[in-house]
Design an enzyme around this catalytic site. Structure first.
Site, PDB file in Angstrom:
ATOM      1  N   GLN A   1      58.173  22.157 -20.932  1.00  0.00           N
ATOM      2  CA  GLN A   1      59.573  21.757 -20.786  1.00  0.00           C
ATOM      3  C   GLN A   1      59.822  20.312 -20.401  1.00  0.00           C
ATOM      4  O   GLN A   1      60.667  19.654 -21.004  1.00  0.00           O
ATOM      5  CB  GLN A   1      60.271  22.673 -19.760  1.00  0.00           C
ATOM      6  CG  GLN A   1      61.752  22.396 -19.626  1.00  0.00           C
ATOM      7  CD  GLN A   1      62.467  23.323 -18.675  1.00  0.00           C
ATOM      8  OE1 GLN A   1      63.612  23.077 -18.313  1.00  0.00           O
ATOM      9  NE2 GLN A   1      61.835  24.397 -18.249  1.00  0.00           N
TER      10      GLN A   1
ATOM     11  N   THR B   1      42.019  16.803 -32.054  1.00  0.00           N
ATOM     12  CA  THR B   1      41.725  15.500 -31.452  1.00  0.00           C
ATOM     13  C   THR B   1      40.279  15.389 -30.986  1.00  0.00           C
ATOM     14  O   THR B   1      39.826  14.291 -30.636  1.00  0.00           O
ATOM     15  CB  THR B   1      42.671  15.237 -30.261  1.00  0.00           C
ATOM     16  OG1 THR B   1      42.545  16.292 -29.312  1.00  0.00           O
ATOM     17  CG2 THR B   1      44.121  15.163 -30.740  1.00  0.00           C
TER      18      THR B   1
ATOM     19  N   ASN C   1      52.543  14.961 -21.005  1.00  0.00           N
ATOM     20  CA  ASN C   1      52.647  15.615 -19.694  1.00  0.00           C
ATOM     21  C   ASN C   1      51.442  16.518 -19.471  1.00  0.00           C
ATOM     22  O   ASN C   1      51.554  17.651 -18.994  1.00  0.00           O
ATOM     23  CB  ASN C   1      53.966  16.382 -19.539  1.00  0.00           C
ATOM     24  CG  ASN C   1      54.136  17.512 -20.546  1.00  0.00           C
ATOM     25  OD1 ASN C   1      53.612  17.464 -21.657  1.00  0.00           O
ATOM     26  ND2 ASN C   1      54.897  18.527 -20.176  1.00  0.00           N
ATOM     27  N   PHE C   2      50.273  15.991 -19.860  1.00  0.00           N
ATOM     28  CA  PHE C   2      49.013  16.688 -19.601  1.00  0.00           C
ATOM     29  C   PHE C   2      48.733  16.727 -18.095  1.00  0.00           C
ATOM     30  O   PHE C   2      49.344  15.991 -17.312  1.00  0.00           O
ATOM     31  CB  PHE C   2      47.841  15.968 -20.270  1.00  0.00           C
ATOM     32  CG  PHE C   2      47.853  16.020 -21.774  1.00  0.00           C
ATOM     33  CD1 PHE C   2      47.959  17.218 -22.451  1.00  0.00           C
ATOM     34  CD2 PHE C   2      47.726  14.852 -22.509  1.00  0.00           C
ATOM     35  CE1 PHE C   2      47.940  17.259 -23.835  1.00  0.00           C
ATOM     36  CE2 PHE C   2      47.714  14.878 -23.896  1.00  0.00           C
ATOM     37  CZ  PHE C   2      47.832  16.090 -24.561  1.00  0.00           C
ATOM     38  N   ALA C   3      47.767  17.533 -17.720  1.00  0.00           N
ATOM     39  CA  ALA C   3      47.269  17.485 -16.350  1.00  0.00           C
ATOM     40  C   ALA C   3      46.673  16.103 -16.091  1.00  0.00           C
ATOM     41  O   ALA C   3      46.250  15.410 -17.034  1.00  0.00           O
ATOM     42  CB  ALA C   3      46.211  18.569 -16.151  1.00  0.00           C
TER      43      ALA C   3
ATOM     44  N   TYR D   1      54.625  22.973 -11.418  1.00  0.00           N
ATOM     45  CA  TYR D   1      55.604  23.620 -12.279  1.00  0.00           C
ATOM     46  C   TYR D   1      56.990  23.477 -11.657  1.00  0.00           C
ATOM     47  O   TYR D   1      57.130  22.952 -10.553  1.00  0.00           O
ATOM     48  CB  TYR D   1      55.241  25.093 -12.485  1.00  0.00           C
ATOM     49  CG  TYR D   1      53.980  25.281 -13.295  1.00  0.00           C
ATOM     50  CD1 TYR D   1      54.029  25.352 -14.677  1.00  0.00           C
ATOM     51  CD2 TYR D   1      52.739  25.356 -12.670  1.00  0.00           C
ATOM     52  CE1 TYR D   1      52.869  25.511 -15.429  1.00  0.00           C
ATOM     53  CE2 TYR D   1      51.571  25.516 -13.406  1.00  0.00           C
ATOM     54  CZ  TYR D   1      51.646  25.598 -14.789  1.00  0.00           C
ATOM     55  OH  TYR D   1      50.502  25.738 -15.529  1.00  0.00           O
ATOM     56  N   GLU D   2      57.997  23.933 -12.379  1.00  0.00           N
ATOM     57  CA  GLU D   2      59.391  23.751 -11.984  1.00  0.00           C
ATOM     58  C   GLU D   2      59.650  24.044 -10.507  1.00  0.00           C
ATOM     59  O   GLU D   2      60.118  23.191  -9.760  1.00  0.00           O
ATOM     60  CB  GLU D   2      60.280  24.657 -12.857  1.00  0.00           C
ATOM     61  CG  GLU D   2      61.731  24.762 -12.409  1.00  0.00           C
ATOM     62  CD  GLU D   2      62.481  23.453 -12.531  1.00  0.00           C
ATOM     63  OE1 GLU D   2      63.177  23.076 -11.573  1.00  0.00           O
ATOM     64  OE2 GLU D   2      62.361  22.788 -13.581  1.00  0.00           O
TER      65      GLU D   2
ATOM     66  N   ASP E   1      61.723  20.260 -14.119  1.00  0.00           N
ATOM     67  CA  ASP E   1      61.242  20.017 -15.475  1.00  0.00           C
ATOM     68  C   ASP E   1      62.216  19.166 -16.282  1.00  0.00           C
ATOM     69  O   ASP E   1      61.945  18.011 -16.602  1.00  0.00           O
ATOM     70  CB  ASP E   1      61.011  21.355 -16.186  1.00  0.00           C
ATOM     71  CG  ASP E   1      59.648  21.945 -15.879  1.00  0.00           C
ATOM     72  OD1 ASP E   1      58.702  21.175 -15.693  1.00  0.00           O
ATOM     73  OD2 ASP E   1      59.528  23.177 -15.831  1.00  0.00           O
TER      74      ASP E   1
ATOM     75  N   GLY F   1      79.448  16.670   0.598  1.00  0.00           N
ATOM     76  CA  GLY F   1      80.182  15.411   0.652  1.00  0.00           C
ATOM     77  C   GLY F   1      81.244  15.453   1.726  1.00  0.00           C
ATOM     78  O   GLY F   1      81.257  16.338   2.587  1.00  0.00           O
ATOM     79  N   GLY F   2      82.166  14.539   1.656  1.00  0.00           N
ATOM     80  CA  GLY F   2      83.206  14.460   2.681  1.00  0.00           C
ATOM     81  C   GLY F   2      84.364  15.415   2.460  1.00  0.00           C
ATOM     82  O   GLY F   2      85.267  15.496   3.286  1.00  0.00           O
ATOM     83  N   GLN F   3      84.367  16.129   1.320  1.00  0.00           N
ATOM     84  CA  GLN F   3      85.453  17.054   1.015  1.00  0.00           C
ATOM     85  C   GLN F   3      84.934  18.492   1.147  1.00  0.00           C
ATOM     86  O   GLN F   3      84.178  18.947   0.297  1.00  0.00           O
ATOM     87  CB  GLN F   3      85.981  16.806  -0.402  1.00  0.00           C
ATOM     88  CG  GLN F   3      86.378  15.363  -0.688  1.00  0.00           C
ATOM     89  CD  GLN F   3      87.557  14.908   0.157  1.00  0.00           C
ATOM     90  OE1 GLN F   3      88.329  15.716   0.661  1.00  0.00           O
ATOM     91  NE2 GLN F   3      87.704  13.600   0.321  1.00  0.00           N
TER      92      GLN F   3
END
Length: 415
Positions: A17, A74, A96-98, A138-139, A168, A247-249
């Site tokens: 992802q 490869t 995003n390999f190890a 992971y996520e 992710d 936040g402030g609200q």
């Protein structure tokens, strides 16, 4: 009309992802994204969480639109030569390999620079340099390590991860910005560079208000907009704040008509100071507008629980959409809790291209998220995700390989 990233060629070594989120966004802006996959298997998400047997899963299709797929071994000497040719032709390599995987393949930063000194190498990693940089992430691990989980949920319960994929997809969005920035700098320097987006860093960037609150807490010992005030206690770290706005609200999620049977019959309601008098009038508490215990934001802070309970008595008499219609007339900030079913069926999101229906040759029609960023001169057309290896011959021909050479490489198992 051209696209914003026309002429940019991306060598996509990403999977699952975080990386595919990044490269899909670049593809939507017009980059030619060539996704390199393993023959016979491809991105692992092609087969994860399948809802139709032997068909690419929604997990894969919704993260790989507008890309081309090539299959290369490869580890095969001739396959490695094909990859070298691609590196020489492309502008950006995204992975995003190890940690260390690209180096072990023989493509260190130094080797890539030898092949193409203009190449930008962009990476998603779990952690940046430090004690955890070699750990797989992971996520939900990223959400926990980046500070999100410890500050999400209610104070009397455990840490909670969010349904939004901030680890992710959030990191993929950060990486896309880094790539575009590096491409811009290359127009000045002529050189490529490395771009790193660590998932812990990306989550923390999205949790910056909690880092702000940590410093406030250390100085004051109390934060009056948190539900722990005035009767709860504060420890040394920022606590979980339930549905407080951050936040402030002051805001909170309130029940609406039908909440007993509909788990999403709720509305988020913000007691914004400039419209306080209008809020009082709408809910039938006109006297609060002048009562010194309620008339000012400071006076209301220790009474927020009581105030939201009174507002909820009003919202429970209306559906979330009826409440929205009334409150918006008075510029009172609010928002319905929309289910994924309601979002999928919302016509306005289809009209803007935020949700798109795509036709796939084996899956058929399905819904997907479209480009969340709209450019007036670079409109996005969402095209289907590629079949495994669908564009291998096409890309090989663009690299200068003849049909005979392509056939020989396929026979040898290099592609």
């Amino acid at each position: 009309m051209g696209k914003a990233l026309d002429g940019v060629r991306i060598l996509d070594f990403t999977h699952v992802q975080s990386g595919p989120t990044c490269t899909q966004l670049l593809a939507w802006f017009g980059a030619d994204v060539i996704k390199v996959e393993r023959a016979g298997a491809g991105d692992i998400t092609r087969e994860q969480l399948r809802d139709i047997p032997d068909v690419d899963s929604l997990y894969f299709t919704m993260l790989n639109h507008n890309k081309r797929s090539v299959t290369i071994d490869t580890k095969h000497p001739e396959g490695k030569q094909v990859l070298e040719a691609l590196i020489q032709k492309c502008d950006v390599l995204v992975e995003n390999f190890a940690p260390g995987a690209l180096d072990r393949m023989g493509f260190t930063w130094e080797r890539i620079q030898e092949l193409n000194p203009r190449m930008i190498v962009a990476s998603v990693k779990g952690f940046g340099p430090g004690p955890y940089e070699d750990c797989k992430v992971y996520e939900n691990v990223a959400q926990c390590a980046g500070g999100a989980a410890s500050t999400t949920g209610f104070d009397d319960g455990p840490p909670v991860v969010t349904g939004a994929q901030i680890g992710d997809s959030g990191t993929g969005l950060h990486l896309a910005l880094g790539i575009v920035t590096a491409l811009y700098q290359r127009t000045q320097t002529g050189r490529g560079q490395r771009v790193l987006a660590a998932m812990q860093d990306g989550v923390l960037n999205l949790c910056r208000v909690k880092l702000r609150d940590q410093q406030r807490l250390e100085r004051t010992g109390v934060m009056k907009e948190y539900p722990q005030y005035p009767n709860g206690t504060f420890g040394e770290a920022v606590p979980r704040a339930g549905n407080a706005s951050g936040g402030g609200q002051p805001g909170w999620i309130l029940k609406c008509k039908g909440w007993e049977t509909d788990p999403n019959a709720y509305i988020y309601f913000i007691t914004q100071a400039p419209v306080w008098v209008k809020i009082c009038n709408v809910i039938g508490k006109e006297e609060w507008a002048t009562d010194p215990d309620y008339a000012t934001p400071a006076a209301r802070l220790p009474r927020l629980k009581e105030i939201f309970a009174e507002i909820e008595r009003w919202t429970m008499t209306k559906t979330k959409f009826e409440a929205m219609q009334i409150l918006n007339k008075y510029d009172i900030p609010c928002g319905p809790i929309l289910s994924m079913k309601e979002i999928a069926e919302e016509p306005s999101l289809r009209k803007t291209g935020t949700i798109v229906e795509v036709d796939h040759p084996t899956r058929g029609k399905y819904l997907t998220v479209g480009n969340p960023i709209k450019l007036s001169d670079s409109p996005t057309e969402v095209t289907r995700s590629p079949l495994l290896g669908e564009h291998t011959d096409e890309v090989m021909a663009e690299l200068g390989y003849s049909p005979e050479q392509i056939s020989a490489l396929r026979t040898a198992g290099a592609i």
